[in-house]
Design an enzyme around this catalytic site. Structure first.
Site, PDB file in Angstrom:
ATOM      1  N   ASP A  86       0.836  -1.207   0.000  1.00  0.00           N
ATOM      2  CA  ASP A  86       0.000   0.000   0.000  1.00  0.00           C
ATOM      3  C   ASP A  86       0.872   1.258   0.000  1.00  0.00           C
ATOM      4  O   ASP A  86       0.360   2.375  -0.083  1.00  0.00           O
ATOM      5  CB  ASP A  86      -1.013  -0.010   1.155  1.00  0.00           C
ATOM      6  CG  ASP A  86      -0.348  -0.032   2.521  1.00  0.00           C
ATOM      7  OD1 ASP A  86       0.885  -0.212   2.601  1.00  0.00           O
ATOM      8  OD2 ASP A  86      -1.073   0.118   3.522  1.00  0.00           O
ATOM      9  N   SER A  87       2.192   1.073   0.026  1.00  0.00           N
ATOM     10  CA  SER A  87       3.112   2.201  -0.203  1.00  0.00           C
ATOM     11  C   SER A  87       2.840   2.826  -1.568  1.00  0.00           C
ATOM     12  O   SER A  87       3.281   3.939  -1.836  1.00  0.00           O
ATOM     13  CB  SER A  87       4.570   1.734  -0.110  1.00  0.00           C
ATOM     14  OG  SER A  87       4.788   0.608  -0.934  1.00  0.00           O
ATOM     15  N   ASP A 107      -1.181  -6.173  -0.262  1.00  0.00           N
ATOM     16  CA  ASP A 107      -1.476  -5.531   1.020  1.00  0.00           C
ATOM     17  C   ASP A 107      -2.962  -5.263   1.175  1.00  0.00           C
ATOM     18  O   ASP A 107      -3.614  -4.816   0.228  1.00  0.00           O
ATOM     19  CB  ASP A 107      -0.775  -4.157   1.053  1.00  0.00           C
ATOM     20  CG  ASP A 107       0.291  -4.073   2.110  1.00  0.00           C
ATOM     21  OD1 ASP A 107       0.302  -4.889   3.042  1.00  0.00           O
ATOM     22  OD2 ASP A 107       1.137  -3.152   1.989  1.00  0.00           O
ATOM     23  N   LYS A 154      -1.244  -9.337   2.904  1.00  0.00           N
ATOM     24  CA  LYS A 154      -0.486  -8.860   4.063  1.00  0.00           C
ATOM     25  C   LYS A 154      -1.368  -7.907   4.845  1.00  0.00           C
ATOM     26  O   LYS A 154      -2.117  -7.133   4.254  1.00  0.00           O
ATOM     27  CB  LYS A 154       0.801  -8.138   3.632  1.00  0.00           C
ATOM     28  CG  LYS A 154       1.554  -7.507   4.825  1.00  0.00           C
ATOM     29  CD  LYS A 154       2.962  -7.107   4.489  1.00  0.00           C
ATOM     30  CE  LYS A 154       3.115  -5.749   3.881  1.00  0.00           C
ATOM     31  NZ  LYS A 154       2.569  -4.625   4.667  1.00  0.00           N
ATOM     32  N   GLU A 168      -1.227  -5.371   8.569  1.00  0.00           N
ATOM     33  CA  GLU A 168      -0.428  -4.846   9.668  1.00  0.00           C
ATOM     34  C   GLU A 168      -1.129  -5.119  10.993  1.00  0.00           C
ATOM     35  O   GLU A 168      -2.355  -5.096  11.058  1.00  0.00           O
ATOM     36  CB  GLU A 168      -0.256  -3.326   9.514  1.00  0.00           C
ATOM     37  CG  GLU A 168       0.561  -2.932   8.316  1.00  0.00           C
ATOM     38  CD  GLU A 168       0.718  -1.413   8.169  1.00  0.00           C
ATOM     39  OE1 GLU A 168       0.428  -0.683   9.143  1.00  0.00           O
ATOM     40  OE2 GLU A 168       1.134  -0.987   7.088  1.00  0.00           O
ATOM     41  N   GLU A 206       9.295  -4.117  10.281  1.00  0.00           N
ATOM     42  CA  GLU A 206       9.720  -2.824   9.731  1.00  0.00           C
ATOM     43  C   GLU A 206      10.299  -1.924  10.824  1.00  0.00           C
ATOM     44  O   GLU A 206       9.799  -1.901  11.955  1.00  0.00           O
ATOM     45  CB  GLU A 206       8.515  -2.124   9.063  1.00  0.00           C
ATOM     46  CG  GLU A 206       8.900  -0.762   8.489  1.00  0.00           C
ATOM     47  CD  GLU A 206       7.874  -0.169   7.520  1.00  0.00           C
ATOM     48  OE1 GLU A 206       6.887  -0.842   7.181  1.00  0.00           O
ATOM     49  OE2 GLU A 206       8.110   0.981   7.095  1.00  0.00           O
TER      50      GLU A 206
HETATM   51  O1  KIV Z   1       3.491  -1.106   1.633  1.00  0.00           O
HETATM   52  C1  KIV Z   1       4.661  -1.491   1.613  1.00  0.00           C
HETATM   53  O2  KIV Z   1       5.425  -1.212   0.682  1.00  0.00           O
HETATM   54  C2  KIV Z   1       5.143  -2.295   2.727  1.00  0.00           C
HETATM   55  C3  KIV Z   1       6.601  -2.573   2.776  1.00  0.00           C
HETATM   56  C4  KIV Z   1       7.264  -1.372   3.324  1.00  0.00           C
HETATM   57  C5  KIV Z   1       6.908  -3.767   3.565  1.00  0.00           C
HETATM   58  O3  KIV Z   1       4.389  -2.666   3.571  1.00  0.00           O
END
Ligand code: KIV
Length: 275
Positions: free
Chosen positions: A49-50, A88, A118, A120, A187
């Site tokens: 989600d970056s 994500d 993924k 968090e 992280e």
């Molecule tokens: O969203 C992302 O790119 C991430 C990485 C920093 C692990 O969660």
């Protein structure tokens, strides 16, 4: 009728089996052409989600939607034949209840064809992770610095500098591993703590700003390619300086267009039959 053979991509179980074998190589990917370039070299591609910051110019990942993640997940899957692809879950798509998490994770898996999701979170998300895994959704955990919690956690600060903080990361990591995550992103976490967690857990850890002690490494691809001249945190290494290469190319193009040097004869269509 026999089922079609599963594609030859690495599975979450293959990634888990790399623990104590060799380091896991991972990068974020958001588009088909970049996924194609990464596929031969990476074990795991994360549609992170970056992308909210990297592609859409958002300040944080909080504004990223499920639709954005699904669109980019589909794009990445079109470029991959070998790597395991994890998408994500964006902020607000899984925290409300384990049922909400399952509904949205299943939608991501069905609509993208990815290998898992993924999310968090630590102890507070363990029940949700177990609920997903028990129902057939492989989960990559994410503890330590959690960017989706930036508004309540005091910003993008690395974790584990005092006993209370270290103990929280420790408990979070254990709870998510215990819940059945196939691997865990750690992280922004100090080295001794990342080392201790990596040694203790049966599942692999994948570090970003969490030292070489992790079982694998991940970076945001645009960071490691040097696409942002104004952003270089300590944990990022630039393997190229693409921002400079791109601005130089665009500057040259602009000056050639202004000087009528581009397009040249070799770029110009002539009527057929004349040389
Ligand atoms: O969203 C992302 O790119 C991430 C990485 C920093 C692990 O969660």
């Amino acid at each position: 009728m026999s089922a079609p053979p599963r594609q030859k991509r690495l599975t979450p179980s293959d990634i888990a089996a790399l623990k104590n074998q060799r380091p896991i190589v991972s990068l974020t990917a958001y588009t088909t052409p970049m996924a194609r370039l990464m596929d031969a070299h990476c074990d795991l591609l994360l549609v992170g989600d970056s992308l909210g910051m990297v592609l859409y110019g958002l300040d944080t990942t909080v504004g990223v939607t499920l639709e954005m993640m699904i669109a980019h997940g589909q794009a990445v899957l079109r470029g991959v034949t070998r790597a395991c692809v994890i998408v994500d879950m964006p902020f607000g798509s899984y925290q409300e209840s384990r049922e909400q998490a399952f509904r949205n994770a299943a939608r991501i898996m069905k609509e993208t064809g990815c290998d898992g999701v993924k999310l968090e979170g630590g102890t507070e998300m363990a029940d949700t992770v177990a609920f997903l895994v028990e129902r057939g959704i492989p989960v990559l955990g994410h503890v330590g610095l959690m960017p989706q919690q930036v508004n309540t956690s005091g910003g993008y600060r690395s974790k584990g500098h005092d006993d209370a903080e270290a103990d929280k990361v420790r408990r979070d990591a254990s709870a998510i591993a215990q819940a059945g995550a196939f691997a865990l992103v750690i992280e922004g976490t100090v080295e001794p703590l990342a080392r201790e967690i990596s040694q203790r857990l049966a599942c692999p850890t994948i570090g970003i700003g969490a030292s070489p002690a992790c079982d694998g490494q991940i970076l945001v691809s645009d960071d490691m390619l040097g696409l942002f001249n104004d952003f270089k945190p300590r944990f990022v290494k630039h393997y190229a300086e693409l921002a400079n290469v791109i601005s130089k190319a665009i500057e040259t193009y602009a000056s050639e267009v202004k000087a009528r040097q581009f397009p040249g004869p070799e770029h110009t269509f002539k009527p057929r039959g004349r040389s």
